[in-house]
Design an enzyme around this catalytic site. Structure first.
Site, PDB file in Angstrom:
ATOM      1  N   ASP A  11       0.865  -1.195   0.000  1.00 57.26           N
ATOM      2  CA  ASP A  11       0.000   0.000   0.000  1.00 57.26           C
ATOM      3  C   ASP A  11       0.895   1.235   0.000  1.00 57.26           C
ATOM      4  OD1 ASP A  11      -2.502   1.472   0.195  1.00 57.26           O
ATOM      5  OD2 ASP A  11      -1.945   1.915   2.258  1.00 57.26           O
ATOM      6  N   TYR A  43      -0.936   8.535  -2.443  1.00 58.01           N
ATOM      7  CA  TYR A  43      -0.910   8.312  -3.882  1.00 58.01           C
ATOM      8  C   TYR A  43      -2.133   8.945  -4.563  1.00 58.01           C
ATOM      9  CZ  TYR A  43       2.774   4.639  -3.959  1.00 58.01           C
ATOM     10  OH  TYR A  43       3.945   3.933  -3.899  1.00 58.01           O
ATOM     11  N   GLY A  44      -3.212   9.135  -3.788  1.00 55.69           N
ATOM     12  CA  GLY A  44      -4.504   9.560  -4.349  1.00 55.69           C
ATOM     13  C   GLY A  44      -4.440  10.715  -5.329  1.00 55.69           C
ATOM     14  N   CYS A  74      -4.232  -1.530  -2.228  1.00 60.31           N
ATOM     15  CA  CYS A  74      -4.375  -0.092  -2.401  1.00 60.31           C
ATOM     16  C   CYS A  74      -5.233   0.106  -3.649  1.00 60.31           C
ATOM     17  CB  CYS A  74      -2.992   0.522  -2.612  1.00 60.31           C
ATOM     18  SG  CYS A  74      -3.015   2.265  -3.044  1.00 60.31           S
ATOM     19  N   ASN A  75      -6.371   0.774  -3.471  1.00 56.55           N
ATOM     20  CA  ASN A  75      -7.265   0.971  -4.617  1.00 56.55           C
ATOM     21  C   ASN A  75      -6.636   1.869  -5.670  1.00 56.55           C
ATOM     22  OD1 ASN A  75     -10.185  -0.154  -3.944  1.00 56.55           O
ATOM     23  ND2 ASN A  75      -9.203   0.506  -2.070  1.00 56.55           N
ATOM     24  N   THR A  76      -5.913   2.878  -5.217  1.00 52.27           N
ATOM     25  CA  THR A  76      -5.325   3.829  -6.155  1.00 52.27           C
ATOM     26  C   THR A  76      -4.306   3.116  -7.048  1.00 52.27           C
ATOM     27  OG1 THR A  76      -5.601   5.455  -4.394  1.00 52.27           O
ATOM     28  CG2 THR A  76      -4.292   6.122  -6.299  1.00 52.27           C
ATOM     29  N   GLU A 159      -3.349   9.381   7.691  1.00 50.67           N
ATOM     30  CA  GLU A 159      -1.883   9.241   7.759  1.00 50.67           C
ATOM     31  C   GLU A 159      -1.306  10.146   8.861  1.00 50.67           C
ATOM     32  OE1 GLU A 159       0.762   7.575   5.652  1.00 50.67           O
ATOM     33  OE2 GLU A 159      -0.871   6.189   5.276  1.00 50.67           O
ATOM     34  N   CYS A 193     -11.151   2.639  -0.358  1.00 51.52           N
ATOM     35  CA  CYS A 193      -9.785   3.050  -0.041  1.00 51.52           C
ATOM     36  C   CYS A 193      -9.453   2.318   1.236  1.00 51.52           C
ATOM     37  CB  CYS A 193      -9.694   4.560   0.165  1.00 51.52           C
ATOM     38  SG  CYS A 193      -8.069   5.067   0.790  1.00 51.52           S
ATOM     39  N   THR A 194      -8.295   1.662   1.243  1.00 53.77           N
ATOM     40  CA  THR A 194      -7.985   0.781   2.370  1.00 53.77           C
ATOM     41  C   THR A 194      -7.645   1.547   3.647  1.00 53.77           C
ATOM     42  OG1 THR A 194      -5.720   0.582   1.519  1.00 53.77           O
ATOM     43  CG2 THR A 194      -7.296  -1.128   0.890  1.00 53.77           C
ATOM     44  N   HIS A 195      -7.490   2.860   3.536  1.00 56.36           N
ATOM     45  CA  HIS A 195      -7.309   3.677   4.739  1.00 56.36           C
ATOM     46  C   HIS A 195      -8.629   3.931   5.476  1.00 56.36           C
ATOM     47  CE1 HIS A 195      -3.390   4.693   3.046  1.00 56.36           C
ATOM     48  NE2 HIS A 195      -3.103   5.417   4.104  1.00 56.36           N
TER      49      HIS A 195
HETATM   50  N1  DGL Z   1      -4.932   3.227   0.662  1.00 65.06           N
HETATM   51  C1  DGL Z   1      -4.927   3.595  -0.679  1.00 65.06           C
HETATM   52  C2  DGL Z   1      -6.206   3.247  -1.412  1.00 65.06           C
HETATM   53  O1  DGL Z   1      -6.772   2.268  -1.096  1.00 65.06           O
HETATM   54  C3  DGL Z   1      -4.334   4.889  -1.134  1.00 65.06           C
HETATM   55  C4  DGL Z   1      -4.401   6.082  -0.318  1.00 65.06           C
HETATM   56  C5  DGL Z   1      -3.500   7.163  -0.857  1.00 65.06           C
HETATM   57  O2  DGL Z   1      -2.292   6.954  -0.828  1.00 65.06           O
HETATM   58  O3  DGL Z   1      -4.001   8.186  -1.324  1.00 65.06           O
HETATM   59  O4  DGL Z   1      -6.652   3.897  -2.301  1.00 65.06           O
END
Ligand code: DGL
Length: 279
Positions: A11, A43-44, A74-76, A159, A193-195
């Site tokens: 991630d 990463y978004g 990580c979805n992104t 974060e 989003c896994t966060h």
């Molecule tokens: N946790 C990530 C996701 O699932 C990315 C979050 C990020 O870095 O913006 O999209």
């Protein structure tokens, strides 16, 4: 005969640990390596090019650690990099290895949760703008309507460990209002989003009753278990312990920060190791 090795879980930061937590519940016997690219999170808001380059570097690193299978938790990264890596890079890098994402397994089952046939998807700007969920859900459930909302402040709040503070309420409520404004028929909201599972208490607080909130951890864990059953040739390449496999944690940023905060996401204490990726 290919070598064996741990499952790699990746991630941009801490979020993938919410997926790993569920994976190790279902598949405790295997060895795992987690990598959080905390130094370059989030990463978004980043371009396709940047997310692809960073994710490819991470995948190369996992392969250098002997992982035959890498999960982009990580979805992104799944939205912006997975397909290119699977189609263009993997055949040259290590055609016997596999890289899987979190969008397809989620899209495969999401339609089973809605009664109204209307789903809300909350994700990063990168995930939402990629339209990956619209396309994947339409593929499996053509009758289901999908409404998306980007929540650009949520990952920085998480974060920076502000997710349980009062300031977070404003941004949680704002995004939920914007999503529900698109349709009052939405009865299922996916945290794409896994966060975001870290915000689940506040999300529930600001939603009208009767709307289900889904996190991806359990969905991805059960899909991985199923994948390994269907692919014994890969299952045999995963290294393991007797009952419990090993877990190693790497971060591209400060290990002290990672160790102090990762346990909130994983639900157990850990000690991380610093790693530097290429760029
Ligand atoms: N946790 C990530 C996701 O699932 C990315 C979050 C990020 O870095 O913006 O999209």
């Amino acid at each position: 005969m290919y070598s064996t090795g741990p499952i790699g879980i990746f991630d941009s930061g801490y979020g993938g640990l919410t997926v790993m937590k569920e994976i190790i519940k279902v598949l405790p016997q295997y060895d795992y390596i987690y990598l959080g690219d905390n130094a370059r999170a989030p990463y978004g808001p980043r371009s396709f090019e940047a997310v692809y380059t960073y994710t490819l570097e991470a995948v190369e690193w996992f392969f250098s650690q002997g992982c035959p299978l890498v999960i982009l938790a990580c979805n992104t990264a799944s939205a912006k990099a997975l397909r290119t890596i699977q189609q263009n890079d993997l055949p040259y890098m290590a055609s016997e290895n596999r890289v899987l994402g979190v969008i397809r397994p989620t899209a495969e089952v999401i339609g089973n949760y809605t009664q109204s046939g209307q789903i809300g998807v909350l994700g990063t700007a990168g995930t939402v703008n990629s339209s990956s969920y619209l396309l994947e859900i339409a593929h499996f459930y053509p009758g289901v309507k999908v409404f998306q909302q980007a929540c650009p402040m949520w990952v920085p709040l998480i974060e920076n460990r502000e997710y349980d503070q009062h300031g977070a309420d404003y941004f949680v409520k704002k995004c939920l209002d914007e999503l529900l404004h698109q349709s009052r028929e939405i009865d299922t909201i996916l945290l794409a989003c896994t966060h975001y599972p870290l915000l689940i208490d506040k999300i529930r607080m600001y939603l009208p009753p009767g709307i289900k909130v889904l996190a991806q951890g359990e969905i991805v864990a059960s899909s991985l278990a199923d994948y390994l059953k269907r692919h014994p040739e890969m299952e045999q390449r995963i290294s393991r312990g007797n009952n419990l496999g090993s877990r190693l944690f790497y971060t591209t940023d400060s290990t002290e920060d990672f160790d102090n905060h990762a346990s909130i996401f994983l639900g157990q204490d850990l000690r991380s190791i610093h790693v530097k990726l290429k760029t």
